[in-house]
Design a protein around this motif. Structure first.
Motif, PDB file in Angstrom:
ATOM      1  N   LEU C  33       0.882  -1.173   0.000  1.00 43.92           N
ATOM      2  CA  LEU C  33       0.000   0.000   0.000  1.00 43.92           C
ATOM      3  C   LEU C  33       0.921   1.226   0.000  1.00 43.92           C
ATOM      4  CD1 LEU C  33      -2.685  -1.181   2.584  1.00 43.92           C
ATOM      5  CD2 LEU C  33      -2.979  -0.895   0.100  1.00 43.92           C
ATOM      6  N   THR C  34       1.316   1.628  -1.208  1.00 43.63           N
ATOM      7  CA  THR C  34       2.354   2.653  -1.317  1.00 43.63           C
ATOM      8  C   THR C  34       1.797   4.076  -1.355  1.00 43.63           C
ATOM      9  OG1 THR C  34       2.342   2.351  -3.711  1.00 43.63           O
ATOM     10  CG2 THR C  34       3.992   1.108  -2.480  1.00 43.63           C
ATOM     11  N   GLY C  35       0.515   4.222  -1.089  1.00 45.62           N
ATOM     12  CA  GLY C  35      -0.050   5.576  -1.015  1.00 45.62           C
ATOM     13  C   GLY C  35       0.445   6.331   0.202  1.00 45.62           C
ATOM     14  N   THR C  36       0.784   5.631   1.253  1.00 49.84           N
ATOM     15  CA  THR C  36       1.326   6.261   2.455  1.00 49.84           C
ATOM     16  C   THR C  36       2.814   6.483   2.233  1.00 49.84           C
ATOM     17  OG1 THR C  36      -0.316   5.103   3.790  1.00 49.84           O
ATOM     18  CG2 THR C  36       1.581   5.992   4.950  1.00 49.84           C
ATOM     19  N   HIS C  37       3.262   7.730   2.403  1.00 47.38           N
ATOM     20  CA  HIS C  37       4.622   8.086   2.011  1.00 47.38           C
ATOM     21  C   HIS C  37       5.524   8.382   3.209  1.00 47.38           C
ATOM     22  CE1 HIS C  37       2.655   9.541  -1.974  1.00 47.38           C
ATOM     23  NE2 HIS C  37       2.965   8.267  -2.031  1.00 47.38           N
ATOM     24  N   VAL C  38       6.815   8.403   2.932  1.00 42.01           N
ATOM     25  CA  VAL C  38       7.791   8.798   3.942  1.00 42.01           C
ATOM     26  C   VAL C  38       8.530  10.024   3.415  1.00 42.01           C
ATOM     27  CG1 VAL C  38       9.849   8.126   5.236  1.00 42.01           C
ATOM     28  CG2 VAL C  38       8.069   6.431   4.739  1.00 42.01           C
ATOM     29  N   GLY C  39       8.388  11.134   4.103  1.00 43.34           N
ATOM     30  CA  GLY C  39       9.027  12.365   3.624  1.00 43.34           C
ATOM     31  C   GLY C  39      10.094  12.899   4.548  1.00 43.34           C
ATOM     32  N   CYS C  40      10.218  12.320   5.736  1.00 46.23           N
ATOM     33  CA  CYS C  40      11.280  12.779   6.631  1.00 46.23           C
ATOM     34  C   CYS C  40      11.648  11.655   7.576  1.00 46.23           C
ATOM     35  CB  CYS C  40      10.865  14.029   7.420  1.00 46.23           C
ATOM     36  SG  CYS C  40       9.753  13.730   8.813  1.00 46.23           S
ATOM     37  N   ASP C  41      12.668  11.909   8.402  1.00 45.51           N
ATOM     38  CA  ASP C  41      13.079  10.895   9.368  1.00 45.51           C
ATOM     39  C   ASP C  41      13.025  11.437  10.785  1.00 45.51           C
ATOM     40  OD1 ASP C  41      15.149  12.652   8.968  1.00 45.51           O
ATOM     41  OD2 ASP C  41      16.517  11.178   8.089  1.00 45.51           O
ATOM     42  N   THR C  42      12.282  12.532  10.961  1.00 42.16           N
ATOM     43  CA  THR C  42      12.181  13.115  12.297  1.00 42.16           C
ATOM     44  C   THR C  42      10.727  13.297  12.736  1.00 42.16           C
ATOM     45  OG1 THR C  42      12.455  15.276  11.241  1.00 42.16           O
ATOM     46  CG2 THR C  42      14.407  14.313  12.274  1.00 42.16           C
ATOM     47  N   SER C  43       9.815  12.560  12.106  1.00 44.70           N
ATOM     48  CA  SER C  43       8.408  12.539  12.534  1.00 44.70           C
ATOM     49  C   SER C  43       7.715  13.880  12.382  1.00 44.70           C
ATOM     50  CB  SER C  43       8.296  12.075  13.993  1.00 44.70           C
ATOM     51  OG  SER C  43       8.972  10.869  14.162  1.00 44.70           O
ATOM     52  N   GLN C  44       8.122  14.672  11.385  1.00 43.87           N
ATOM     53  CA  GLN C  44       7.542  16.013  11.297  1.00 43.87           C
ATOM     54  C   GLN C  44       6.713  16.290  10.047  1.00 43.87           C
ATOM     55  OE1 GLN C  44      11.464  17.460  12.304  1.00 43.87           O
ATOM     56  NE2 GLN C  44      10.537  18.956  13.662  1.00 43.87           N
ATOM     57  N   CYS C  45       6.989  15.594   8.935  1.00 46.04           N
ATOM     58  CA  CYS C  45       6.391  16.045   7.673  1.00 46.04           C
ATOM     59  C   CYS C  45       4.947  15.576   7.489  1.00 46.04           C
ATOM     60  CB  CYS C  45       7.242  15.632   6.482  1.00 46.04           C
ATOM     61  SG  CYS C  45       6.994  13.930   5.942  1.00 46.04           S
ATOM     62  N   GLY C  46       4.592  14.446   8.070  1.00 50.04           N
ATOM     63  CA  GLY C  46       3.189  14.017   8.011  1.00 50.04           C
ATOM     64  C   GLY C  46       2.757  13.329   6.729  1.00 50.04           C
ATOM     65  N   ALA C  47       3.693  13.032   5.822  1.00 52.56           N
ATOM     66  CA  ALA C  47       3.312  12.332   4.586  1.00 52.56           C
ATOM     67  C   ALA C  47       2.820  10.917   4.888  1.00 52.56           C
ATOM     68  CB  ALA C  47       4.501  12.285   3.622  1.00 52.56           C
ATOM     69  N   CYS C  48       3.113  10.456   6.091  1.00 59.53           N
ATOM     70  CA  CYS C  48       2.819   9.059   6.454  1.00 59.53           C
ATOM     71  C   CYS C  48       1.563   8.922   7.302  1.00 59.53           C
ATOM     72  CB  CYS C  48       4.008   8.496   7.219  1.00 59.53           C
ATOM     73  SG  CYS C  48       4.213   9.304   8.812  1.00 59.53           S
ATOM     74  N   VAL C  49       0.779   9.983   7.435  1.00 61.69           N
ATOM     75  CA  VAL C  49      -0.350   9.935   8.371  1.00 61.69           C
ATOM     76  C   VAL C  49      -1.418   8.935   7.905  1.00 61.69           C
ATOM     77  CG1 VAL C  49      -2.284  11.251   9.342  1.00 61.69           C
ATOM     78  CG2 VAL C  49       0.013  12.238   9.316  1.00 61.69           C
ATOM     79  N   VAL C  50      -1.806   8.064   8.819  1.00 59.31           N
ATOM     80  CA  VAL C  50      -2.917   7.128   8.610  1.00 59.31           C
ATOM     81  C   VAL C  50      -3.837   7.241   9.827  1.00 59.31           C
ATOM     82  CG1 VAL C  50      -1.479   5.529   7.278  1.00 59.31           C
ATOM     83  CG2 VAL C  50      -1.720   5.195   9.755  1.00 59.31           C
ATOM     84  N   ASP C  53      -7.327   3.213  14.712  1.00 56.44           N
ATOM     85  CA  ASP C  53      -8.544   3.191  15.530  1.00 56.44           C
ATOM     86  C   ASP C  53      -9.257   4.547  15.485  1.00 56.44           C
ATOM     87  OD1 ASP C  53      -8.197   0.503  16.244  1.00 56.44           O
ATOM     88  OD2 ASP C  53      -6.852   1.054  17.885  1.00 56.44           O
ATOM     89  N   GLY C  54      -9.302   5.136  14.299  1.00 56.46           N
ATOM     90  CA  GLY C  54     -10.076   6.356  14.106  1.00 56.46           C
ATOM     91  C   GLY C  54      -9.339   7.643  14.393  1.00 56.46           C
ATOM     92  N   ASN C  55      -8.105   7.555  14.878  1.00 55.39           N
ATOM     93  CA  ASN C  55      -7.343   8.770  15.145  1.00 55.39           C
ATOM     94  C   ASN C  55      -6.151   8.847  14.213  1.00 55.39           C
ATOM     95  OD1 ASN C  55      -8.780   9.803  17.481  1.00 55.39           O
ATOM     96  ND2 ASN C  55      -7.990   7.991  18.544  1.00 55.39           N
ATOM     97  N   SER C  56      -5.830  10.063  13.763  1.00 53.01           N
ATOM     98  CA  SER C  56      -4.677  10.186  12.872  1.00 53.01           C
ATOM     99  C   SER C  56      -3.391   9.943  13.655  1.00 53.01           C
ATOM    100  CB  SER C  56      -4.661  11.558  12.197  1.00 53.01           C
ATOM    101  OG  SER C  56      -4.635  12.595  13.154  1.00 53.01           O
TER     102      SER C  56
END
Lengths: 264, 790, 155
Positions: C33-50, C53-56
């Motif tokens: 499922l490659t729609g979720t992306h990785v844009g940084c390595d410090t947990s800041q960019c948010g490209a990976c948000v899923v 249990d209903g919370n981002s």
């Protein structure tokens, strides 16, 4: 990230027992600080003891004081109407930690145990004279934070809750680092009767601290103007590319004034 | 130009056709691609800014679990990464071009320089093995300060015996000195254009594989210009002929210039793919992006502007130091010369201009084009010095600009720095922006801010830029080692649907929509019947790619010309079928009609006839309907405009808030207003980022202090306001579409507007300048200094 | 190696992973499922948000093993076949995306906001997006998209 043994635990006793048996174990609450650290290979624990399944740590109880289970997330504290009415400043502080995704997973226990010098919760603990309860004992905030990333916690010791006495008035004002959004200066002011307690995070070169100059000025009058002639020495303050120590010193006074003005 | 006939033609707000895949997670970015048997590469990078490599021991790493191979510079003996533009110094000597190896050869020259590559079954295994490589470094002093480096001392490249790449000039120096000597007033300024780190949200990545059966390489890479990568990597570095090297740039997550260049990593894994006999994937971590993506800007400038007693500009003299970093990146040398100094006339009639540019090597990441590339440096310098001149002369900001602007009837206008502007109306964009910004209400708003203890200021920027570098012959004479045309093939299928092959790559610009709009307009067919194909050298005939706001002005015009050829041929086919003379055929709304009659053929019928040529003019035409055009423009295009910024400053904390930002730009004809606005928004946000937030910082040892989002401030949603955006267009006179380009205007026009607004807000406290980025800390410090000296 | 089982976009999935496997790696590399992306390595960019249990949540800052038994929604699970979710539709209508790389995380974050605060003001929207970095749009049209989606959802 180095690999490790992962343990999902469901009660305090089990978590502590697994930790004691591990070569170099670490508890994981929300993981919002731990995982970035591991990803950069800055730490390499042999065992991670996940306490997210320890449901007894999720509680938020408001009675004479506000008691937050160590696994209470920032979002749950921010959104708790009970916390908001008992200590509004605490809910506001929680609502300003990190970003929404961090708040959904990050916890008070993790934040307090880590004692990042730019974290928000330590300021609330110190200014509100919170009591940190662990699986072994109770520790008052004045004794708990011992230095940058240092606390009174001993090996294997697990925070179970943090209790905040209700102040008459309190507020937290944060001036964020423009890049990381962590505090460059965060000032928590609290008034208990005639007692004033103030804590500063983000600025001290030894972590969160109580600025006696500000506490003294506010003890005579809990008003912003009481700080008009108060200054803070930049000597023991952090200095980096985002803020020199003299700027931080000035911000501490400004944020303290604004906190006093906003206190409710 | 045909009239707009259906709702998907030129000028229509068409929702983007590419959005469905992006919104549903079906984008196909390089890191999403996996090849059977794939291995993973990890680059071991220098932790030092400047050091000799005395020895490298890879034995332990090679034996580590999962490791397939470890290579160092000793193993990779191939050509260096080439520079695409040769500059000649004022004394006629060619620039110094020291070698740029992909893997370090005996010396590292910036933190992040590639020293070795580890290829393993998994990325984690490669990373772990990299920690087992033992390197003995001999640490050297880091060359960081450009002026000190110019004087000599430690050399970044010993073989060229200097740290100066070139010492270039443009304009009539003695005329400028003479004019300055007789000027009534001279305004001087020292300007630093801060180094920026591009930060496209998709980190660079590549997947390379070698097919032993065919001896063909296939490389998926995050590129804005796959054909350029094929040429440079194949011909200059690896000696692989083009027909054996296929470069595919699939969906690319933003570029902003940083993905124009040929980089070491994609070259290393392509080379290594033959050695290991398996596909190799490399994906940058963000921390690697910070220390290896070519940085932008980094100029230090001193300038003098002469004026007569009425504030009319008499001469401009500019001396600039431009940081090249440790090596010459692909187009680095052209940025501070032909993309910067040639723009120093701006929108003004300054009669004589001279600029000298010294390009200096330092132990930092290479510097190259970043959104705007040279032109933001020019507009920032000009609009800051004009702002200061107005203050020194006691002339209103708007007034001094109006007094000096090139008038609308003066085009074509030859500047003293080589360019000939074809069209524009700077007075009109200024007036239009002032209206949109409601500048007449500023004084009231300032009072209101004052009442809340805040300082409010307004700043203007009336700028010009140049897009679509051209023509090739001129660029070649100035040192370009490539052509600057673009190509398009329009392939009409038998049923009348169309596939376009364009050399203009799209990585956010929306070409799949706007290029389809051009075809829709031209051929009178709905965009659902049009496919825009780009990014694959295996499909697309050729292309110079997307940068410098050139896609529409060059690639779009090539496409238009290809569609014209289609219409020409189709008209002949229709004439034959309708038994009429070609001159009597009219093409309108997708139908070929014999004029004055009701005899007609639909476009689709003609297409079918072209491929089923039973009734076909075989003596005159070949079957099929497929045309290609290569377009080499006659000149640059010259977008311009006016940006107006209003800031509010909290003097206690130094925080600057952008309250209003207005941009009115002249970008020529607009194909899709929605996309144009989006381009301006994004560019302005990057400009506000440069002005207030972003600044690459190194310490004196060459360590990067802003190496992650913890320390490099990216504009976030709460750093910028809603923007007021408008267009006020004059048409480009030398392309059929009349288009100029919009990709960079936001980033070029906005930074001086922001800084001028801050200076305006604080001028009553005695602040006359503030450097970018104007962080809260810096603003607070300047307020303190001003207080102390007052 | 630990076995993880969770529900992703309504389907139960499981796989064997190293303990150190991040949720985003499990989604991208195991489930493709490659729609979720990785844009940084410090947990800041948010490209990976899923959604967990209903919370981002940031799937780059969560181990796959932490998601055992959780209900995960990724960008691929948002649309109903060819019918876009109102947030996706609003992003399309308002040109809320350009290169598309930050978009999946941006949309997932925005959906969480509108679920929790359907009447969010412009300021609240901008503050909520602190954890999502976009380099293309200048945020203007993202904010507009979220406002439109909130209206359409009936906030």
């Amino acid at each position: 990230m180095h690999d490790f043994n992962y343990h999902k635990t469901s009660n305090i006793e089990e978590a502590v027992k697994v930790h004691m048996g591990a070569e170099d174990g670490t508890y994981m609450a929300g993981g919002q600080t731990l995982l970035p650290t591991l990803k950069q290979r800055l730490a390499a624990p042999t065992d991670i003891i996940d306490i997210a399944g320890v449901t007894e740590l999720n509680t938020i109880t408001v009675s004479d004081d506000v008691s937050l289970g160590s696994m209470a997330t920032h979002a749950s504290v921010a959104n708790s109407s009970e916390v908001s009415s008992a200590i509004p400043a605490l809910a506001t502080l929680a609502a300003g930690i990190g970003d929404p995704q961090v708040r959904n997973r990050g916890t008070i226990g993790g934040s307090v145990a880590n004692n990042d010098p730019a974290a928000d919760y330590p300021a609330a603990c110190l200014a509100l004279n919170a009591t940190i309860t662990t699986n072994r004992r109770k520790i008052v905030a004045d004794d708990f934070f011992t230095g940058m990333f240092e606390t009174a916690l001993e090996e294997n010791e697990l925070i179970t809750s943090v209790s905040f006495p209700k102040p008459d008035k309190a507020a937290y004002m944060k001036f964020p680092n423009p890049a990381s959004r962590y505090a460059i200066v965060g000032v928590f002011v609290a008034l208990f009767g005639t007692d004033v307690r103030v804590a500063v995070t983000g600025a001290g070169d030894n972590g969160v601290f109580r600025p006696t100059e500000i506490e003294n000025s506010l003890s005579s009058s809990f008003t912003a103007s009481a700080l008009d002639d108060t200054t803070i020495s930049p000597d023991d303050l952090l200095s980096d590319i985002h803020a020199q120590s003299d700027y931080r010193a000035s911000l501490i006074i400004t944020m303290a004034k604004r906190a006093v003005a906003a206190a409710s | 130009m045909p009239d707009g006939v259906i709702g998907t033609g030129i000028g229509a707000v068409v929702k983007r056709v590419e959005d469905f895949r992006f919104l549903t997670g079906n984008g196909n970015y390089t890191d999403d691609i996996n090849r059977p048997g794939q291995t993973y590469a990890y680059m071991l990078r220098s932790p030092h800014a400047h050091a000799t490599i005395n020895s490298i021991d890879t034995a332990v790493a090679e034996a580590a679990p999962g490791v397939v191979a470890v290579f160092t510079g000793d193993d990779m003996q191939v050509g260096g990464l080439p520079c695409g533009w040769q500059i000649h110094s004022e004394d006629g000597s060619p620039m110094h071009e020291p070698p740029h190896p992909s893997l370090a050869q005996g010396k590292v020259r910036h933190v992040g320089d590639q020293v070795a590559v580890v290829i393993a079954e998994t990325l984690e295994q490669a990373k772990t093995a990299a920690t087992l490589i033992n390197i003995d470094y001999g640490i050297l002093p880091a060359v960081m300060d450009m002026k000190a480096a110019e004087a000599g001392g430690t050399l970044v490249h010993e073989e060229i015996e200097t740290n100066k790449c070139y010492d270039w000039g443009i304009g009539d120096k003695s005329a400028v000195d003479e004019a300055l000597a007789s000027s009534a007033h001279i305004t001087e300024i020292d300007i630093v254009n801060n180094r920026l780190i591009p930060n496209a949200m998709e980190p660079r990545a590549a997947v390379a594989e070698f097919n032993k059966a065919t001896s063909e390489y296939t490389v998926y890479t995050t590129s804005q210009n796959p054909h350029v990568i094929r040429l440079l990597m194949g011909a200059f570095v690896l000696s692989v002929p083009e027909h054996k090297l296929r470069i595919i740039a699939p969906d690319v997550g933003g570029g902003f210039g940083s993905k124009i260049f040929l980089y070491a990593e994609e070259t290393i894994i392509t080379w290594a793919s033959t050695k290991v006999g398996r596909p190799i994937k490399w994906t940058a971590e963000r921390s690697e992006s910070f220390m290896t993506d070519a940085h932008g800007r980094d100029h230090v400038t001193h300038a003098k502007l002469g004026m007569d007693e009425n504030g009319i500009f008499t001469a401009l003299k500019v001396e600039t130091y431009a940081n090249m970093g440790a090596y010459l990146s692909t187009f680095a040398t052209s940025v501070p010369t032909y993309l910067y100094a040639t723009l120093l006339a701006g929108v003004y009639k300054t009669p004589v201009i001279y600029a000298n540019v010294k390009a200096i090597f330092t132990n930092t990441v290479p510097v190259d084009a970043y959104r705007g590339a040279g032109r933001p440096e020019a507009s920032y310098l000009l609009e800051r010095i004009v702002d200061r001149a107005a203050r020194e002369m006691g002339i209103e900001q708007v007034d001094i600009r109006q007094r000096n602007m090139i008038s609308a009837d003066a085009f074509p206008y030859q500047t003293p720095v080589a360019l000939e502007y074809d069209s524009g109306d700077y007075q009109a964009t200024l007036a239009s922006a002032m209206k949109l910004a409601e500048t007449s209400g500023f004084d009231l708003r300032k009072k209101e801010s004052q009442a809340r203890g805040k300082k409010r200021g307004i700043g203007y920027s009336t700028y010009i830029e140049a897009c679509g570098i051209a023509p090739s012959a001129v660029a070649g004479a100035l040192g370009a080692r490539a052509g600057l045309y673009e190509s398009a093939e329009v392939r009409v299928h038998p049923t009348g649907s169309v596939t376009v092959f364009t050399g203009s790559h799209s990585h956010g610009q929306g070409h799949e929509t706007t290029f389809a709009q051009i075809v829709s307009e031209q051929l009178g067919i709905p965009i659902e019947n049009i496919e825009i194909n780009h990014g694959d050298t295996g499909n697309v005939q050729f292309g110079m790619g997307t940068y410098g706001s050139r896609s529409l002005a060059v690639g779009g015009e090539a496409l238009l010309r290809a569609t014209n050829k289609i219409i020409d041929k189709a008209s002949k086919i229709a004439a034959h079928c309708l038994e009429a003379a070609v001159d009597d055929i009219e093409f309108k709304e997708g139908n070929f009609t014999v004029s004055g009659t009701d005899k007609s053929m639909a476009f689709g019928e003609v297409a079918l006839t072209a491929y089923v040529p039973h009734n076909f003019p075989h003596d005159e035409l070949e079957p099929g309907l497929d045309e290609t055009a290569f377009y080499d423009p006659a000149n640059f295009t010259f977008p311009g405009g006016c940006h107006i910024c209003e800031v509010e400053i909290d003097p206690e904390t130094g925080v600057t808030e952008v309250k209003n930002f207005t941009a009115v730009d002249d970008i020529g004809r607009v194909i899709n207003p929605m996309i144009v606005e989006g381009q301006v928004h994004g560019g302005v946000a990057q400009g506000i980022g440069q002005a207030l937030l972003e600044g690459c910082s190194y310490d004196s040892d060459g360590q990067l202090l802003t190496g992650s989002y913890m320390d490099y401030t990216m504009p976030r949603a709460d750093n910028v306001p809603n923007f007021k955006v408008g267009t006020q267009s004059t048409l480009c006179t030398h392309n059929t579409l009349g288009v100029k380009g919009v990709g960079e205007v936001g980033a070029i026009g906005s930074p001086p507007a922001v800084i001028n607004a801050i200076v305006d807000a604080l001028s009553d406290m005695g602040v006359t300048d503030i450097s970018m980025p104007a962080t809260p800390s810096k603003v607070w410090q300047s307020i303190q200094s001003a207080k102390a000296s007052s | 190696m630990p076995t993880v089982t969770m529900r992703v976009n309504g389907k139960t999935v499981s796989g064997e992973v190293e303990a150190r496997t991040l949720l985003v790696q499990f989604l991208r590399e195991h489930l493709r499922l490659t729609g979720t992306h990785v844009g940084c390595d410090t947990s800041q960019c948010g490209a990976c948000v899923v959604h967990v249990d209903g919370n981002s949540a940031k799937s780059c800052t969560m181990l796959a093993v932490q998601a055992i038994d959780a209900d995960i929604t990724t960008i691929e699970g948002l649309a109903d076949g060819e019918t876009l979710h109102p947030m996706q539709e609003a992003f399309r209508n308002n040109h809320g995306l350009q290169c598309g790389f930050c978009t999946p995380g941006m949309v997932m974050s925005a959906v969480d906001l509108v679920n929790k605060n359907p009447t969010a003001s412009e300021t609240e929207i901008r503050e909520w997006l602190e954890g999502n970095i976009c380099r293309c749009t200048g945020y203007h049209n993202i904010v507009k998209s979220i406002q439109e989606a909130a209206e359409n959802v009936g906030g």
